[in-house]
Design a protein around this motif. Structure first.
Motif, PDB file in Angstrom:
ATOM      1  N   ILE A 110     -85.174  75.122 -96.080  1.00 46.30           N
ATOM      2  CA  ILE A 110     -85.891  75.977 -97.042  1.00 46.30           C
ATOM      3  C   ILE A 110     -85.730  75.466 -98.473  1.00 46.30           C
ATOM      4  N   GLN A 111     -84.554  74.921 -98.793  1.00 50.04           N
ATOM      5  CA  GLN A 111     -84.313  74.523-100.191  1.00 50.04           C
ATOM      6  C   GLN A 111     -85.301  73.428-100.605  1.00 50.04           C
ATOM      7  N   GLU A 112     -85.549  73.350-101.907  1.00 47.56           N
ATOM      8  CA  GLU A 112     -86.603  72.439-102.373  1.00 47.56           C
ATOM      9  C   GLU A 112     -86.193  70.976-102.323  1.00 47.56           C
ATOM     10  N   GLN A 113     -84.890  70.683-102.581  1.00 49.79           N
ATOM     11  CA  GLN A 113     -84.535  69.272-102.644  1.00 49.79           C
ATOM     12  C   GLN A 113     -84.229  68.693-101.262  1.00 49.79           C
ATOM     13  N   ALA A 114     -84.564  67.410-101.086  1.00 56.21           N
ATOM     14  CA  ALA A 114     -84.220  66.698 -99.852  1.00 56.21           C
ATOM     15  C   ALA A 114     -83.460  65.444-100.250  1.00 56.21           C
ATOM     16  N   GLY A 115     -82.969  64.734 -99.273  1.00 59.24           N
ATOM     17  CA  GLY A 115     -82.341  63.439 -99.544  1.00 59.24           C
ATOM     18  C   GLY A 115     -80.832  63.464 -99.500  1.00 59.24           C
ATOM     19  N   ALA A 116     -80.227  64.664 -99.452  1.00 56.47           N
ATOM     20  CA  ALA A 116     -78.758  64.743 -99.463  1.00 56.47           C
ATOM     21  C   ALA A 116     -78.184  64.533 -98.068  1.00 56.47           C
ATOM     22  N   THR A 117     -76.929  64.084 -98.046  1.00 55.97           N
ATOM     23  CA  THR A 117     -76.150  64.050 -96.806  1.00 55.97           C
ATOM     24  C   THR A 117     -74.980  64.995 -97.012  1.00 55.97           C
ATOM     25  N   TYR A 118     -74.879  66.002 -96.135  1.00 50.39           N
ATOM     26  CA  TYR A 118     -73.808  66.997 -96.248  1.00 50.39           C
ATOM     27  C   TYR A 118     -72.805  66.805 -95.105  1.00 50.39           C
ATOM     28  N   GLU A 119     -71.513  66.824 -95.451  1.00 48.21           N
ATOM     29  CA  GLU A 119     -70.458  66.817 -94.422  1.00 48.21           C
ATOM     30  C   GLU A 119     -70.105  68.286 -94.195  1.00 48.21           C
ATOM     31  N   ALA A 144     -82.777  55.219 -88.874  1.00 49.89           N
ATOM     32  CA  ALA A 144     -84.227  55.374 -88.625  1.00 49.89           C
ATOM     33  C   ALA A 144     -84.833  56.306 -89.668  1.00 49.89           C
ATOM     34  N   LEU A 145     -84.089  57.333 -90.044  1.00 49.58           N
ATOM     35  CA  LEU A 145     -84.595  58.272 -91.061  1.00 49.58           C
ATOM     36  C   LEU A 145     -84.651  57.585 -92.429  1.00 49.58           C
ATOM     37  N   ALA A 146     -83.641  56.766 -92.712  1.00 46.78           N
ATOM     38  CA  ALA A 146     -83.632  56.062 -94.007  1.00 46.78           C
ATOM     39  C   ALA A 146     -84.817  55.102 -94.095  1.00 46.78           C
ATOM     40  N   ALA A 147     -85.214  54.561 -92.948  1.00 40.36           N
ATOM     41  CA  ALA A 147     -86.328  53.600 -92.935  1.00 40.36           C
ATOM     42  C   ALA A 147     -87.686  54.302 -92.924  1.00 40.36           C
ATOM     43  N   SER A 148     -87.684  55.601 -92.688  1.00 36.73           N
ATOM     44  CA  SER A 148     -88.945  56.349 -92.616  1.00 36.73           C
ATOM     45  C   SER A 148     -89.367  56.787 -94.020  1.00 36.73           C
ATOM     46  N   PRO A 149     -90.663  56.861 -94.266  1.00 32.85           N
ATOM     47  CA  PRO A 149     -91.105  57.386 -95.577  1.00 32.85           C
ATOM     48  C   PRO A 149     -90.872  58.889 -95.727  1.00 32.85           C
ATOM     49  N   ILE A 150     -90.542  59.585 -94.666  1.00 36.09           N
ATOM     50  CA  ILE A 150     -90.343  61.033 -94.758  1.00 36.09           C
ATOM     51  C   ILE A 150     -88.969  61.321 -95.371  1.00 36.09           C
ATOM     52  N   PRO A 151     -88.895  62.072 -96.479  1.00 38.36           N
ATOM     53  CA  PRO A 151     -87.588  62.426 -97.050  1.00 38.36           C
ATOM     54  C   PRO A 151     -86.768  63.214 -96.022  1.00 38.36           C
ATOM     55  N   ALA A 152     -85.474  62.884 -95.951  1.00 35.32           N
ATOM     56  CA  ALA A 152     -84.634  63.529 -94.931  1.00 35.32           C
ATOM     57  C   ALA A 152     -83.383  64.120 -95.564  1.00 35.32           C
ATOM     58  N   THR A 153     -82.914  65.200 -94.966  1.00 32.41           N
ATOM     59  CA  THR A 153     -81.622  65.780 -95.300  1.00 32.41           C
ATOM     60  C   THR A 153     -80.743  65.613 -94.066  1.00 32.41           C
ATOM     61  N   GLY A 164     -97.797  63.760 -90.418  1.00 33.66           N
ATOM     62  CA  GLY A 164     -97.770  64.078 -91.854  1.00 33.66           C
ATOM     63  C   GLY A 164     -96.675  65.057 -92.240  1.00 33.66           C
ATOM     64  N   VAL A 165     -95.604  65.136 -91.453  1.00 32.44           N
ATOM     65  CA  VAL A 165     -94.459  65.996 -91.798  1.00 32.44           C
ATOM     66  C   VAL A 165     -93.875  65.522 -93.126  1.00 32.44           C
ATOM     67  N   SER A 166     -93.487  66.470 -93.984  1.00 32.22           N
ATOM     68  CA  SER A 166     -93.045  66.073 -95.335  1.00 32.22           C
ATOM     69  C   SER A 166     -91.525  66.123 -95.503  1.00 32.22           C
ATOM     70  N   ARG A 167     -90.815  66.608 -94.517  1.00 27.93           N
ATOM     71  CA  ARG A 167     -89.343  66.695 -94.631  1.00 27.93           C
ATOM     72  C   ARG A 167     -88.730  66.794 -93.250  1.00 27.93           C
ATOM     73  N   ILE A 168     -87.631  66.055 -93.025  1.00 30.31           N
ATOM     74  CA  ILE A 168     -86.872  66.208 -91.774  1.00 30.31           C
ATOM     75  C   ILE A 168     -85.436  66.563 -92.137  1.00 30.31           C
ATOM     76  N   VAL A 169     -84.902  67.565 -91.456  1.00 33.11           N
ATOM     77  CA  VAL A 169     -83.482  67.918 -91.555  1.00 33.11           C
ATOM     78  C   VAL A 169     -82.871  67.546 -90.212  1.00 33.11           C
ATOM     79  N   TYR A 170     -81.874  66.672 -90.215  1.00 35.15           N
ATOM     80  CA  TYR A 170     -81.317  66.162 -88.947  1.00 35.15           C
ATOM     81  C   TYR A 170     -79.856  66.552 -88.798  1.00 35.15           C
ATOM     82  N   THR A 171     -79.474  66.986 -87.605  1.00 33.93           N
ATOM     83  CA  THR A 171     -78.085  67.362 -87.343  1.00 33.93           C
ATOM     84  C   THR A 171     -77.310  66.159 -86.814  1.00 33.93           C
TER      85      THR A 171
END
Ligand code: NAP
Length: 284
Positions: free
Chosen positions: A186-195, A127-136, A98-105
Motif C-alpha cells: 500500500i505504501q507509496e515508495q518501492a525499492g526498499a529491502t526490509y529485514e 530476477a527482480l533487480a533485473a526487471s523494470p518493475i520496481p520491487a520491495t 504491466g504490473v507497476s510494483r512487486i512485493v516479494y517475500t
C-alpha cells in the motif's frame, strides 16, 4: 484506483495478506487473489475478492490472472528446488501485464546467510533487480508457527529438540509478516529491502514458555547437526531432506536467523507478536 493481487492466496500466508489488505481499507473489489487451488479460496470470494486461477507452472494462466493488476504481492512458492523458475515465470508475466510494483517475500539475510533455503530467494531477488518493475523485498525471518505448530510434539516428548547451540532466533507470526506485506504494497515508495523479524528467543526459552503455557514440563535438548539429521531420518525423512533441514539449525547456530532490526514493527505500526502470546494462542 489501484488493483492489488496476492499469489498463494489459498495458502496460509497469502490468505492473511489478502485479509490484511482488506483490514487496511483496500476495497475487496480492488483485490485479486491468485490461487492454484481456487476452491481453497472460496471464503475470499465470499468476501467480494476476485479469485483467479494462477499456476506458477502455467504461464498462460499467469497472464490471465495478472490482467489489470497494478501491485503484486508475490508470496514465495512452496516447492523447494522449483521456486526460481516459478518466481521468474510470475515476474515475466507481471512484466507482460504491466504490473507497476512487486512485493516479494524473501528470507532474512538472504544474501549473506548459509541457510540452505537462501539460494532460491537470492536468485529471485536478482530476477527482480533485473526487471523494470520496481520491487520491495521483505526478507522474512522464521515463522513462529514453525515452532508453535510442534507444541504437541514438545509436550509428548518432553523436549524441544534442536541443533542451534543456544543461538537466539528472531521470529514473527504469519499474521505479522502478512500485515507487513500489505503495508509494503500500500505504501507509496518501492525499492526498499526490509529485514523482518520480531520476538527473539532461544530454544531453551521456547521450552520454558511451552512449559508455562501447557503445564507440561518441556526441556530443551541441544544435539549436533548430525544427530538432528539422524533423528529426522528416524521419523521418516530421506537422508537428503533430513540433512537439508538439519543444516537450517547449523545456520541458526551461527546467528543467521537473528536480527535486531525493528523494520517489522515499524511497517505494521505495532509490536510484533510475542513468543508468550504465540505459544499461549497455539496451546489453547
Ligand atoms: N520463513 C519461514 O519460516 C517460512 C516457513 C514456511 C514457508 N515459508 C515460505 O513462505 C511461503 C508461504 O508460506 P505458507 O505457510 O503460506 O505456505 P502454504 O500454506 O504451503 O502456501 C503455499 C501457497 O503456494 C501455492 N502454490 C504452490 N505451488 C504453486 C503453483 N505451482 N502455482 C501457484 N500456487 C502455488 C499453494 O497453492 P495450493 O493451495 O494450490 O497448494 C499455496 O497457496 C511458502 O511458500 C515458503 O516459500 C517461509
Amino acid at each position: 484506483m489501484t488493483t492489488y493481487a496476492v499469489t498463494g492466496a489459498s495458502g496460509q500466508l497469502g490468505r492473511l495478506v489478502v485479509e490484511s489488505l482488506l483490514a487496511r481499507g483496500i476495497a475487496a473489489t480492488d483485490v485479486v487473489a491468485l490461487a492454484r487451488t481456487t476452491a481453497k479460496a472460496a471464503d475470499l470470494s465470499a468476501r467480494g475478492v476476485e479469485v483467479r486461477f494462477g499456476d506458477y507452472d502455467d504461464a498462460a494462466s499467469l497472464d490471465s490472472a495478472l490482467a489489470g493488476v497494478d501491485r503484486l504481492v508475490l508470496v514465495s512458492a512452496s516447492e523447494v528446488g522449483k521456486r526460481v523458475g516459478q518466481h521468474r515465470a510470475v515476474i515475466a508475466a507481471a512484466e507482460r501485464a504491466g504490473v507497476s510494483r512487486i512485493v516479494y517475500t524473501s528470507l532474512l539475510g538472504a544474501d549473506s546467510t548459509s541457510n540452505p533455503l537462501a539460494p532460491e530467494h537470492v536468485a529471485t531477488e536478482e530476477a527482480l533487480a533485473a526487471s523494470p518493475i520496481p520491487a520491495t523485498i521483505l526478507r522474512n525471518s522464521w515463522y513462529l508457527e514453525n515452532y508453535t505448530g510442534q507444541i504437541g510434539t514438545y509436550t509428548a516428548t518432553g523436549t524441544v529438540l534442536g541443533a542451534t547451540g543456544g543461538a537466539t532466533i528472531a521470529a514473527a507470526s504469519r499474521a505479522d509478516y502478512a500485515e507487513a506485506a500489505a503495508a509494503a504494497a500500500i505504501q507509496e515508495q518501492a525499492g526498499a529491502t526490509y529485514e523482518l523479524a520480531g520476538t527473539r528467543f532461544t530454544l531453551a526459552e521456547l521450552a520454558s514458555t511451552v512449559t508455562s503455557a501447557t503445564g507440561t514440563e518441556v526441556g530443551h535438548s541441544d544435539v549436533s547437526v548430525e544427530q538432528l539429521a539422524a533423528t529426522f531420518e528416524e521419523v521418516g525423512m530421506d537422508a537428503g531432506t533430513a540433512g537439508f533441514w538439519a543444516s537450517v539449525d547449523a545456520s541458526i547456530a551461527k546467528g543467521e536467523l537473528d536480527t535486531e532490526s525493528t523494520a517489522l514493527a515499524e511497517l505494521i505500526g505495532r509490536p510484533a507478536t510475542s513468543l508468550a502470546d504465540a505459544v499461549a494462542t497455539a496451546a489453547a
